[in-house]
Design a protein around this motif. Structure first.
Motif, PDB file in Angstrom:
ATOM      1  N   GLN A   1     -18.740   3.260   5.407  1.00 53.37           N
ATOM      2  CA  GLN A   1     -19.623   2.644   6.403  1.00 53.37           C
ATOM      3  C   GLN A   1     -18.826   1.886   7.451  1.00 53.37           C
ATOM      4  O   GLN A   1     -19.263   0.847   7.952  1.00 53.37           O
ATOM      5  CB  GLN A   1     -20.605   1.691   5.700  1.00 53.37           C
ATOM      6  CG  GLN A   1     -21.505   2.339   4.676  1.00 53.37           C
ATOM      7  CD  GLN A   1     -22.503   3.286   5.321  1.00 53.37           C
ATOM      8  OE1 GLN A   1     -22.979   3.031   6.432  1.00 53.37           O
ATOM      9  NE2 GLN A   1     -22.838   4.368   4.639  1.00 53.37           N
ATOM     10  N   THR A   2     -17.652   2.378   7.801  1.00 51.95           N
ATOM     11  CA  THR A   2     -16.810   1.679   8.764  1.00 51.95           C
ATOM     12  C   THR A   2     -17.542   1.476  10.084  1.00 51.95           C
ATOM     13  O   THR A   2     -18.020   2.446  10.677  1.00 51.95           O
ATOM     14  CB  THR A   2     -15.514   2.472   9.009  1.00 51.95           C
ATOM     15  OG1 THR A   2     -14.894   2.752   7.751  1.00 51.95           O
ATOM     16  CG2 THR A   2     -14.557   1.691   9.884  1.00 51.95           C
ATOM     17  N   PRO A   3     -17.641   0.251  10.565  1.00 45.60           N
ATOM     18  CA  PRO A   3     -18.330   0.013  11.836  1.00 45.60           C
ATOM     19  C   PRO A   3     -17.731   0.843  12.971  1.00 45.60           C
ATOM     20  O   PRO A   3     -16.513   1.038  13.049  1.00 45.60           O
ATOM     21  CB  PRO A   3     -18.110  -1.491  12.077  1.00 45.60           C
ATOM     22  CG  PRO A   3     -17.889  -2.068  10.723  1.00 45.60           C
ATOM     23  CD  PRO A   3     -17.169  -1.012   9.952  1.00 45.60           C
TER      24      PRO A   3
ATOM     25  N   ASN B   1     -11.986  -1.569   1.423  1.00 40.71           N
ATOM     26  CA  ASN B   1     -11.599  -2.005   2.760  1.00 40.71           C
ATOM     27  C   ASN B   1     -10.549  -3.109   2.701  1.00 40.71           C
ATOM     28  O   ASN B   1     -10.783  -4.169   2.112  1.00 40.71           O
ATOM     29  CB  ASN B   1     -12.833  -2.525   3.507  1.00 40.71           C
ATOM     30  CG  ASN B   1     -12.601  -2.686   4.993  1.00 40.71           C
ATOM     31  OD1 ASN B   1     -12.609  -1.704   5.723  1.00 40.71           O
ATOM     32  ND2 ASN B   1     -12.404  -3.921   5.443  1.00 40.71           N
TER      33      ASN B   1
ATOM     34  N   ASP C   1      -8.431  -7.167  13.708  1.00 35.74           N
ATOM     35  CA  ASP C   1      -9.742  -6.618  13.346  1.00 35.74           C
ATOM     36  C   ASP C   1     -10.471  -6.253  14.632  1.00 35.74           C
ATOM     37  O   ASP C   1     -10.858  -7.127  15.414  1.00 35.74           O
ATOM     38  CB  ASP C   1     -10.540  -7.645  12.545  1.00 35.74           C
ATOM     39  CG  ASP C   1     -11.797  -7.057  11.913  1.00 35.74           C
ATOM     40  OD1 ASP C   1     -12.525  -6.321  12.623  1.00 35.74           O
ATOM     41  OD2 ASP C   1     -12.064  -7.337  10.741  1.00 35.74           O
TER      42      ASP C   1
ATOM     43  N   GLY D   1     -15.448   0.244   5.431  1.00 36.58           N
ATOM     44  CA  GLY D   1     -16.785  -0.328   5.482  1.00 36.58           C
ATOM     45  C   GLY D   1     -17.389  -0.557   4.115  1.00 36.58           C
ATOM     46  O   GLY D   1     -18.600  -0.763   3.995  1.00 36.58           O
ATOM     47  N   THR D   2     -16.565  -0.537   3.074  1.00 37.39           N
ATOM     48  CA  THR D   2     -17.036  -0.744   1.705  1.00 37.39           C
ATOM     49  C   THR D   2     -16.281  -1.905   1.087  1.00 37.39           C
ATOM     50  O   THR D   2     -15.085  -2.100   1.344  1.00 37.39           O
ATOM     51  CB  THR D   2     -16.820   0.509   0.848  1.00 37.39           C
ATOM     52  OG1 THR D   2     -15.431   0.867   0.866  1.00 37.39           O
ATOM     53  CG2 THR D   2     -17.633   1.680   1.390  1.00 37.39           C
TER      54      THR D   2
ATOM     55  N   ALA E   1     -15.960  -6.051   4.681  1.00 44.39           N
ATOM     56  CA  ALA E   1     -16.382  -4.668   4.884  1.00 44.39           C
ATOM     57  C   ALA E   1     -17.055  -4.449   6.232  1.00 44.39           C
ATOM     58  O   ALA E   1     -17.135  -3.307   6.706  1.00 44.39           O
ATOM     59  CB  ALA E   1     -17.331  -4.241   3.764  1.00 44.39           C
ATOM     60  N   ASP E   2     -17.525  -5.515   6.876  1.00 44.99           N
ATOM     61  CA  ASP E   2     -18.178  -5.357   8.175  1.00 44.99           C
ATOM     62  C   ASP E   2     -17.184  -5.475   9.328  1.00 44.99           C
ATOM     63  O   ASP E   2     -17.592  -5.561  10.488  1.00 44.99           O
ATOM     64  CB  ASP E   2     -19.310  -6.366   8.351  1.00 44.99           C
ATOM     65  CG  ASP E   2     -18.842  -7.812   8.296  1.00 44.99           C
ATOM     66  OD1 ASP E   2     -17.658  -8.065   7.967  1.00 44.99           O
ATOM     67  OD2 ASP E   2     -19.665  -8.709   8.574  1.00 44.99           O
ATOM     68  N   GLY E   3     -15.894  -5.450   9.028  1.00 46.81           N
ATOM     69  CA  GLY E   3     -14.864  -5.441  10.054  1.00 46.81           C
ATOM     70  C   GLY E   3     -14.156  -4.101  10.112  1.00 46.81           C
ATOM     71  O   GLY E   3     -14.509  -3.153   9.402  1.00 46.81           O
TER      72      GLY E   3
ATOM     73  N   ARG F   1     -14.573  -7.393  14.416  1.00 50.00           N
ATOM     74  CA  ARG F   1     -14.816  -8.839  14.354  1.00 50.00           C
ATOM     75  C   ARG F   1     -14.104  -9.591  15.478  1.00 50.00           C
ATOM     76  O   ARG F   1     -14.460 -10.726  15.785  1.00 50.00           O
ATOM     77  CB  ARG F   1     -14.359  -9.391  13.004  1.00 50.00           C
ATOM     78  CG  ARG F   1     -15.326  -9.079  11.865  1.00 50.00           C
ATOM     79  CD  ARG F   1     -14.918  -9.817  10.619  1.00 50.00           C
ATOM     80  NE  ARG F   1     -15.994  -9.861   9.640  1.00 50.00           N
ATOM     81  CZ  ARG F   1     -16.319 -10.940   8.935  1.00 50.00           C
ATOM     82  NH1 ARG F   1     -15.669 -12.070   9.128  1.00 50.00           N
ATOM     83  NH2 ARG F   1     -17.283 -10.905   8.045  1.00 50.00           N
TER      84      ARG F   1
END
Length: 327
Positions: free
Chosen positions: A93-95, A125, A164, A120-121, A144-146, A167
């Protein structure tokens, strides 16, 4: 064959909104780049899109193949050997990308490689460690959201700095520890709406962390403070108008070679921020992603994300000569 990377799609769509303002100043002290030649071709269909580079003492190049999530070594005659493959991720789920990709790479003096893996995991990550001849292991998780991208290793301080791109921060990761802190942040490191990739390439140079911001088209310098915490100093903008991916210094001074991923160009950026083109698509560049300089040689990996219609993508590694630096 992997689907067209979302990274490439996003950048291609927004490229029309970005204007590169090349400087016009000319310096007699500029190093010259000459005799470009492609020394190795890679398999786009297998995900062998070279994203970042670290050099061995003998001049061999260690590359991250982004969409194959591999690390490969290319020797001086162009022979390519896969050194390691990072584990598959069931539901990446990589942004901005949606796929698992290997990005930045750094080499320690003992041959250990450190690689950023953006998935994204929560489980995968972060920064992975690859000992010489060994198996990759996750050293430090990152959020994971970066999107961990360019990295640099400070062996003396036992620190890895990580840009990053989502982010818009620089992480500080202690070597050998599963820990991370925000070392630098702020508007200068953040992405833009048009190009949602901020802090991207990262290098340590002359007491500072240097970072490229792809979305804002800038080259930034962040001084490393004294004391045990080595806090980040104020962010300085050193060049503008450069939609670059990664970059490298030509010598001890502040002259830079920058990979313009959207423009199929290698740009020489002077300490005053002015810049000129030194290599182009005609020399073999196809979406160059990073640069390395060693022993009067310049290495430029090209990922070939945006192949023209009815052509076969040609990810490759280009080698050129660089004159003695005057800076």
């Amino acid at each position: 064959m992997p689907r067209l990377p979302r990274l490439a799609t996003a950048l291609a769509v927004t490229a029309a909104f970005t204007v590169l303002a090349a400087g016009t100043a000319v310096s007699a002290g500029d190093p010259t780049v000459s005799d470009p030649r492609v020394v190795a071709h890679f398999d786009f269909a297998a995900g062998q899109t070279p994203e970042n580079i670290a050099l061995e003492p003998d001049g061999s190049a260690d590359l991250t193949f982004a969409y194959a999530h591999q690390v490969a070594r290319v020797d001086k005659d162009g022979t390519t050997e896969v050194l390691a493959t990072l584990p598959d991720v069931a539901n990446p789920q990589t942004p901005n990308i949606g796929a698992a990709v290997t990005t930045g790479i750094a080499r320690a003096h003992d041959g250990t490689l450190y690689v950023a893996y953006a998935t994204g995991t929560a489980a995968e990550n972060g920064i992975w460690r690859i000992p010489p001849g060994g198996t990759p292991e996750l050293m430090a998780h990152l959020p994971a959201d970066g999107l961990p991208n360019g990295i640099a290793l400070d062996e003396e301080c036992g620190t890895i700095y990580v840009a990053d791109s989502v982010r818009g921060v620089v992480w500080r990761v202690p070597v050998g520890e599963d820990a991370h802190t925000v070392w630098a942040s702020g508007a200068a490191l953040e992405p833009t709406v048009e190009i949602p990739f901020g802090a991207n390439g990262l290098k340590l140079h002359n007491g500072a962390v240097w970072v490229s911001n792809t979305g804002q088209g800038t080259l930034l310098r962040i001084p490393i403070g004294p004391g045990p915490d080595h806090a980040a100093g104020p962010v300085e903008t050193r060049a503008t108008g450069l939609t670059m991916d990664d970059f490298a210094f030509t010598g001890h001074g502040d002259t830079v070679l920058a990979a313009l991923v959207l423009e199929d160009k290698l740009e020489l950026v002077r300490p005053d921020g002015s810049h000129k083109t030194v290599l182009t698509q005609a020399d073999g560049l196809r979406n160059p992603t990073s640069v390395a300089v060693h022993a009067k040689k310049v290495y430029v990996p090209s990922a070939a994300y945006f192949a023209p219609p009815n052509t076969t993508p040609d990810p490759n590694l280009l080698l050129a000569r660089i004159s003695k630096n005057k800076d």
